[in-house]
Design a protein around this motif. Structure first.
Motif, PDB file in Angstrom:
ATOM      1  N   GLY A  38      37.755  28.542  38.094  1.00 54.09           N
ATOM      2  CA  GLY A  38      37.931  29.822  38.769  1.00 54.09           C
ATOM      3  C   GLY A  38      37.580  29.727  40.239  1.00 54.09           C
ATOM      4  O   GLY A  38      38.200  30.387  41.092  1.00 54.09           O
ATOM      5  N   ASN A  73      42.852  30.723  36.838  1.00 55.24           N
ATOM      6  CA  ASN A  73      42.398  31.866  36.048  1.00 55.24           C
ATOM      7  C   ASN A  73      41.180  31.426  35.235  1.00 55.24           C
ATOM      8  O   ASN A  73      41.318  30.821  34.166  1.00 55.24           O
ATOM      9  N   GLY A  74      39.994  31.721  35.734  1.00 57.02           N
ATOM     10  CA  GLY A  74      38.768  31.239  35.112  1.00 57.02           C
ATOM     11  C   GLY A  74      38.560  31.761  33.707  1.00 57.02           C
ATOM     12  O   GLY A  74      38.138  31.021  32.820  1.00 57.02           O
TER      13      GLY A  74
END
Length: 340
Positions: free
Chosen positions: A213, A218-219
């Motif tokens: 992230g 997209n963590g």
């Protein structure tokens, strides 16, 4: 054996055969639900003490279990598919070409590179990926169906837990004391496996999601993916951080890829998985569950590995349960032979 006893036994066997023919498609779901009930026995007992209602306790336990099982799967099925659709084929091809260049520098791998990583092969891999995603989606629907039945059976087994397990104890061909001890061993194993798997998946998913992230991925999505992948023994983490590192190498820079790979190996695979995970299991067993039963972590590891290779995702629950039951019944058999 008297005639009436023989008739009752025959009817009982026929009843078992009939029940098997009817419930055979749901046997795995029922087994997993029963084992999850044993794994959350202490939690259910505390909820009953707080709510003074077995029905409310079962409902709360079922909601918690549904959130733990359904929420990540649904998120992966929505956000994951959307994220994959945003990945351009050119970026994927660049990543594979990066691997190709690296492999071609190794003399004995040049032939493999020319055979499996040619431009035509790479184009075919990308085209086939659509088919694989479709197949995975179909398998995901089947998994969701099984998960739904697991949750439903979990509620009813939890609600009628005392009566259900009393009946199981009466059916066991051992004394009540030995039957209770066997059930306690299986239950203690399931509790340790269940809670340690959840805590480990959350910890390792959080660690990986945090680092990717930071670099713009997209963590949350990759944290959930890594959490599930961490359930696969030995190679679980590699199948996530290796492609992400390669993709970062081609789309960001080499330093980012090296940081992600090094962080994943050192922080997650070595520190978290090798050192923190055994500590988590010990804390859960001794401090949280207050269990005095000795559980060999190596046996749990290999039973999860064997279970997942046979039953897939649910094998991480079924494998340790079958193994602990085998150990318990073996102890009973040895004790019985010593008294004869």
């Amino acid at each position: 054996m008297s005639k009436s006893s023989l008739m009752i036994t025959a009817l009982f066997v026929l009843g078992i055969i009939g029940a098997y023919s009817v419930y055979q498609p749901f046997l795995l779901s029922i087994t997993v639900a029963m084992l999850l009930t044993m794994a959350t026995f202490n939690l259910s007992k505390k909820l009953v003490a707080v709510t003074n209602s077995a029905k409310i306790s079962s409902a709360i336990s079922t909601v918690i279990l549904s959130l733990l099982l359904f929420a990540p799967i649904v998120y992966l099925g929505t956000a994951g598919v959307g994220y994959l659709s945003q990945l351009d084929n050119a970026g994927i091809k660049d990543t594979i070409n990066t691997v190709k260049v690296f492999i071609e520098q190794v003399p004995f791998l040049q032939e493999l590179s020319q055979q499996y990583l040619s431009d035509e092969k790479i184009t075919g891999y990308i085209q086939d990926s659509t088919h694989y995603i479709t197949v995975a989606g179909g398998a995901g629907l089947g998994f969701m169906k099984n998960m739904f039945f697991v949750v439903v059976f979990y509620f009813f087994i939890n609600y009628y837990g005392d009566s259900f397990f009393d009946m199981v104890l009466k059916l066991l061909p051992v004394s009540p004391a030995r039957g209770v001890h066997m059930m306690q061993e299986v239950s203690a194993t399931m509790e340790v496996v269940f809670y340690s798997v959840i805590v480990t998946a959350i910890l390792e998913g959080f660690l990986f999601g945090s680092i990717v992230g930071y670099f713009g991925f997209n963590g949350l999505l990759f944290g959930v993916i890594y959490g599930f992948a961490s359930l696969i023994p030995i190679v679980g983490g590699v199948i996530v951080w290796a492609p992400v590192s390669l993709y970062a190498w081609t789309k960001i820079d080499s330093q980012t890829a090296i940081v992600i790979a090094t962080y994943s190996v050192v922080m997650i695979s070595i520190i978290a998985d090798t050192f923190l995970k055994p500590m988590i299991i010990r804390v859960i067993q001794e401090d949280f569950l207050k269990s005095t039963i000795q559980i060999n972590s190596v046996i749990i590891f290999f039973s999860m590995l064997a279970g997942m290779s046979t039953y897939g995702f649910w094998g991480m629950i079924v494998g340790p349960a079958i193994t602990s039951f085998l150990i318990a019944i073996t102890k009973v058999y040895l004790d019985y032979n010593e008294t004869v």
